[in-house]
Design a protein around this motif. Structure first.
Motif, PDB file in Angstrom:
ATOM      1  N   HIS A   1      48.294  37.185  37.893  1.00 39.50           N
ATOM      2  CA  HIS A   1      47.582  35.960  38.201  1.00 39.50           C
ATOM      3  C   HIS A   1      47.007  36.170  39.883  1.00 39.50           C
ATOM      4  CE1 HIS A   1      49.960  34.420  35.470  1.00 39.50           C
ATOM      5  NE2 HIS A   1      49.023  33.076  35.291  1.00 39.50           N
ATOM      6  N   GLU A   2      47.869  36.815  41.045  1.00 35.00           N
ATOM      7  CA  GLU A   2      47.428  36.674  42.239  1.00 35.00           C
ATOM      8  C   GLU A   2      46.016  37.741  42.240  1.00 35.00           C
ATOM      9  OE1 GLU A   2      51.209  37.880  41.994  1.00 35.00           O
ATOM     10  OE2 GLU A   2      50.846  36.154  40.941  1.00 35.00           O
ATOM     11  N   ASP A   3      46.221  38.684  41.676  1.00 32.55           N
ATOM     12  CA  ASP A   3      45.333  39.581  41.809  1.00 32.55           C
ATOM     13  C   ASP A   3      43.955  38.950  41.452  1.00 32.55           C
ATOM     14  OD1 ASP A   3      47.274  41.134  42.699  1.00 32.55           O
ATOM     15  OD2 ASP A   3      47.163  42.931  41.590  1.00 32.55           O
ATOM     16  N   ILE A   4      43.985  38.694  40.346  1.00 29.22           N
ATOM     17  CA  ILE A   4      42.750  37.870  39.687  1.00 29.22           C
ATOM     18  C   ILE A   4      41.998  36.833  40.580  1.00 29.22           C
ATOM     19  CG2 ILE A   4      41.850  36.774  37.603  1.00 29.22           C
ATOM     20  CD1 ILE A   4      43.747  38.032  36.005  1.00 29.22           C
ATOM     21  N   ILE A   5      43.064  35.825  40.900  1.00 29.57           N
ATOM     22  CA  ILE A   5      42.324  34.670  41.845  1.00 29.57           C
ATOM     23  C   ILE A   5      41.871  35.589  43.073  1.00 29.57           C
ATOM     24  CG2 ILE A   5      43.357  32.711  43.148  1.00 29.57           C
ATOM     25  CD1 ILE A   5      45.571  32.612  41.122  1.00 29.57           C
ATOM     26  N   GLU A   6      42.558  36.444  43.551  1.00 27.03           N
ATOM     27  CA  GLU A   6      42.022  36.938  44.957  1.00 27.03           C
ATOM     28  C   GLU A   6      40.616  37.507  44.758  1.00 27.03           C
ATOM     29  OE1 GLU A   6      44.268  39.596  48.236  1.00 27.03           O
ATOM     30  OE2 GLU A   6      43.028  40.832  46.718  1.00 27.03           O
ATOM     31  N   ALA A   7      40.450  38.240  43.539  1.00 30.32           N
ATOM     32  CA  ALA A   7      39.324  39.297  43.320  1.00 30.32           C
ATOM     33  C   ALA A   7      37.966  38.421  42.952  1.00 30.32           C
ATOM     34  CB  ALA A   7      39.376  40.243  42.145  1.00 30.32           C
ATOM     35  N   VAL A   8      38.381  36.900  42.339  1.00 32.32           N
ATOM     36  CA  VAL A   8      37.415  36.178  41.760  1.00 32.32           C
ATOM     37  C   VAL A   8      36.852  35.633  43.145  1.00 32.32           C
ATOM     38  CG1 VAL A   8      36.977  33.980  40.742  1.00 32.32           C
ATOM     39  CG2 VAL A   8      38.136  35.878  39.638  1.00 32.32           C
ATOM     40  N   ASN A   9      37.685  34.882  44.043  1.00 32.62           N
ATOM     41  CA  ASN A   9      37.290  34.366  45.305  1.00 32.62           C
ATOM     42  C   ASN A   9      36.711  35.338  46.142  1.00 32.62           C
ATOM     43  OD1 ASN A   9      37.858  31.598  44.592  1.00 32.62           O
ATOM     44  ND2 ASN A   9      40.063  32.144  45.320  1.00 32.62           N
ATOM     45  N   ILE A  10      36.855  36.451  46.203  1.00 34.34           N
ATOM     46  CA  ILE A  10      36.308  37.536  47.154  1.00 34.34           C
ATOM     47  C   ILE A  10      34.914  37.683  46.571  1.00 34.34           C
ATOM     48  CG2 ILE A  10      36.119  39.670  48.092  1.00 34.34           C
ATOM     49  CD1 ILE A  10      39.230  39.796  48.298  1.00 34.34           C
ATOM     50  N   LEU A  11      34.785  37.867  45.374  1.00 38.92           N
ATOM     51  CA  LEU A  11      33.522  38.325  44.776  1.00 38.92           C
ATOM     52  C   LEU A  11      32.460  37.157  44.845  1.00 38.92           C
ATOM     53  CD1 LEU A  11      34.885  40.893  41.991  1.00 38.92           C
ATOM     54  CD2 LEU A  11      33.865  41.562  44.104  1.00 38.92           C
TER      55      LEU A  11
ATOM     56  N   THR B   1      43.053  34.625  32.220  1.00 42.18           N
ATOM     57  CA  THR B   1      41.962  34.604  33.091  1.00 42.18           C
ATOM     58  C   THR B   1      41.492  33.212  33.417  1.00 42.18           C
ATOM     59  OG1 THR B   1      40.930  36.743  32.087  1.00 42.18           O
ATOM     60  CG2 THR B   1      39.558  34.935  33.141  1.00 42.18           C
ATOM     61  N   THR B   2      41.649  32.210  32.181  1.00 44.68           N
ATOM     62  CA  THR B   2      41.100  30.909  32.539  1.00 44.68           C
ATOM     63  C   THR B   2      42.120  29.947  33.669  1.00 44.68           C
ATOM     64  OG1 THR B   2      40.029  30.761  30.270  1.00 44.68           O
ATOM     65  CG2 THR B   2      40.846  28.589  31.373  1.00 44.68           C
ATOM     66  N   GLU B   3      43.332  30.302  33.230  1.00 49.10           N
ATOM     67  CA  GLU B   3      44.252  29.594  34.448  1.00 49.10           C
ATOM     68  C   GLU B   3      43.932  29.983  35.886  1.00 49.10           C
ATOM     69  OE1 GLU B   3      47.366  31.050  31.584  1.00 49.10           O
ATOM     70  OE2 GLU B   3      48.620  31.350  33.363  1.00 49.10           O
ATOM     71  N   CYS B   4      43.723  31.513  35.752  1.00 49.61           N
ATOM     72  CA  CYS B   4      43.363  32.185  37.031  1.00 49.61           C
ATOM     73  C   CYS B   4      42.144  31.474  37.778  1.00 49.61           C
ATOM     74  CB  CYS B   4      43.309  33.555  37.139  1.00 49.61           C
ATOM     75  SG  CYS B   4      44.930  34.175  36.639  1.00 49.61           S
ATOM     76  N   ILE B   5      41.039  31.520  36.990  1.00 47.18           N
ATOM     77  CA  ILE B   5      39.807  30.833  37.312  1.00 47.18           C
ATOM     78  C   ILE B   5      39.923  29.413  38.024  1.00 47.18           C
ATOM     79  CG2 ILE B   5      37.291  30.439  36.923  1.00 47.18           C
ATOM     80  CD1 ILE B   5      37.658  33.335  36.511  1.00 47.18           C
ATOM     81  N   ALA B   6      40.779  28.640  37.280  1.00 49.37           N
ATOM     82  CA  ALA B   6      40.884  27.351  37.504  1.00 49.37           C
ATOM     83  C   ALA B   6      41.578  27.215  38.872  1.00 49.37           C
ATOM     84  CB  ALA B   6      41.731  26.526  36.479  1.00 49.37           C
ATOM     85  N   LYS B   7      42.645  28.273  39.028  1.00 46.11           N
ATOM     86  CA  LYS B   7      43.052  28.174  40.407  1.00 46.11           C
ATOM     87  C   LYS B   7      42.230  28.506  41.413  1.00 46.11           C
ATOM     88  CE  LYS B   7      48.137  28.633  38.884  1.00 46.11           C
ATOM     89  NZ  LYS B   7      48.552  29.488  38.172  1.00 46.11           N
ATOM     90  N   ALA B   8      41.462  29.670  41.138  1.00 43.12           N
ATOM     91  CA  ALA B   8      40.570  30.111  42.306  1.00 43.12           C
ATOM     92  C   ALA B   8      39.548  29.013  42.497  1.00 43.12           C
ATOM     93  CB  ALA B   8      39.610  31.496  41.560  1.00 43.12           C
TER      94      ALA B   8
END
Lengths: 248, 248
Positions: free
Chosen positions: A51-61, A82-89
């Motif tokens: 989770h945290e890795d996906i959220i962080e990468a989405v926000n940086i990119l 992916t969907t829950e992570c994008i929502a959190k991002a």
């Protein structure tokens, strides 16, 4: 909005790539498609289903590039996060998309199958997302601002990308020419550097190869400026001919 | 030093991957090798030949993971900028490596060829680096603390990696089992999630496939605990048999 130099990044979400089980086939396809639209493909990352890795990468990119594409993790199973992570991002909740629900409902009704919670899950997106059609199976991808969330299965990803491409800003087309010669890369290196300095608006790449024991070099010139391309290509050909023979 | 959970990242430095000209062949090989040594492969990035981007990525990754591998950009031409970037990331200068110089000197002397500045460049590393043998061509790779700098050409990269692997801390081996069945992924999703919850020390991945119109799912269980693997595999098999037939 006019962005003359749109850029893009790809985020491949997939334990199966990092474990070595699967070889990614999406990066190269996306690279070629972006190139055709003049969008600069700047970076790609493969990360694990964390989770945290996906959220962080989405926000940086998404802060850094005009467009971000993600592949993988939008299926019905517990490891599709992916969907829950994008929502959190994006700091929004996950909601059902009525259009997707309706389409899936009639699909399963026709087949006398149930609309299970797991199937409903595939019709969920972060709030505010716009669906991306999936002509092959039912589960849609979606767009959230400048982030495009796609399936990982190549055939489905390619179909989604096809419907996404017309939505993207066009950039200046990159023209390129490849010149191959049977010379040693280290023999021409300093001269090639001179050519690069003379044509600063081109990007000159040098790629040595070894085909069945025959060494050679492939020089690739890339630029948005067609006349610079022609001039630099002439200069490279002249240089390579002084040290060996052009191939092809 | 004992690090029971060593981790690793790969940094692929290469415009040619991002332009779509070349398909990376190194990630999968490195993934499998790391797996065999029990090292967790956490992330891979492909970035362009841009100084600041390379320096930033190297510094982020080396702080975050036990080991960082880079591929590409250590040849003799102007677009080979990896070494100067690694030096900047570590805040040291680039120096010639006498051992590498000597080996190259005798190689070129034997062939009556000149030791040009471009060739000398391949014998340069950041100050403090330890050379990694290149049994195929002359130009060495090198280690700088926890960063291993390798060539991009797969055959050379593989040879370098082979000499690197014994230097790396071993981690707990990840055991895995794959179970394939001709069932729809969405039909088993919630039950599979229950199995995952019952075996929290395993990582259960679900990968749908479509072979010539035949849909199915491949479930992969990964864990360092062999008995948990056997138990989770039994549970998955039982579940899949309730919904279809196992394949293979």
């Amino acid at each position: 909005m006019t962005d003359t130099n749109p850029t893009a990044a790809l985020l491949i979400i997939g334990n199966e790539i990092l474990s070595g089980r699967t070889q990614d086939k999406n990066l190269n396809h996306i690279a070629l498609q972006l190139n055709e639209r003049g969008i600069r493909f700047m970076e790609s990352r493969v990360i694990a289903d964390i989770h945290e890795d996906i959220i962080e990468a989405v926000n940086i990119l998404r802060a850094r590039y005009s467009y971000v594409f993600t592949t993988g993790g939008i299926g019905p199973t517990h490891d599709d996060i992916t969907t829950e992570c994008i929502a959190k991002a994006f700091n929004v909740e996950v909601v059902e998309q009525p259009d997707a629900i309706n389409r899936m409902q009639s699909y399963y009704d026709e087949r006398g199958q149930e609309m299970t919670p797991a199937r409903r899950r595939m019709a969920c997106t972060p709030k505010g997302a716009v669906l991306i059609d999936n002509p092959i199976t039912l589960a849609p991808g979606y767009r959230m601002e400048n982030v495009f969330v796609m399936a990982g299965i190549p055939k489905i990803m390619q179909a989604m990308l096809e419907s996404i491409m017309p939505l993207l800003e066009k950039g200046q087309l990159m023209h390129s020419q490849e010149i191959v010669a049977n010379v040693s890369e280290s023999a021409i290196a300093s001269y090639l550097s001179d050519v690069q300095n003379r044509y600063p608006d081109t990007e000159i790449g040098s790629y040595p190869f070894n085909n069945d024991g025959r060494y050679g070099v492939s020089v690739v010139i890339r630029t948005t400026d067609k006349s610079a391309l022609a001039e630099a290509a002439e200069a490279v050909k002249t240089l390579l001919r002084q040290h060996g023979d052009l191939v092809g």
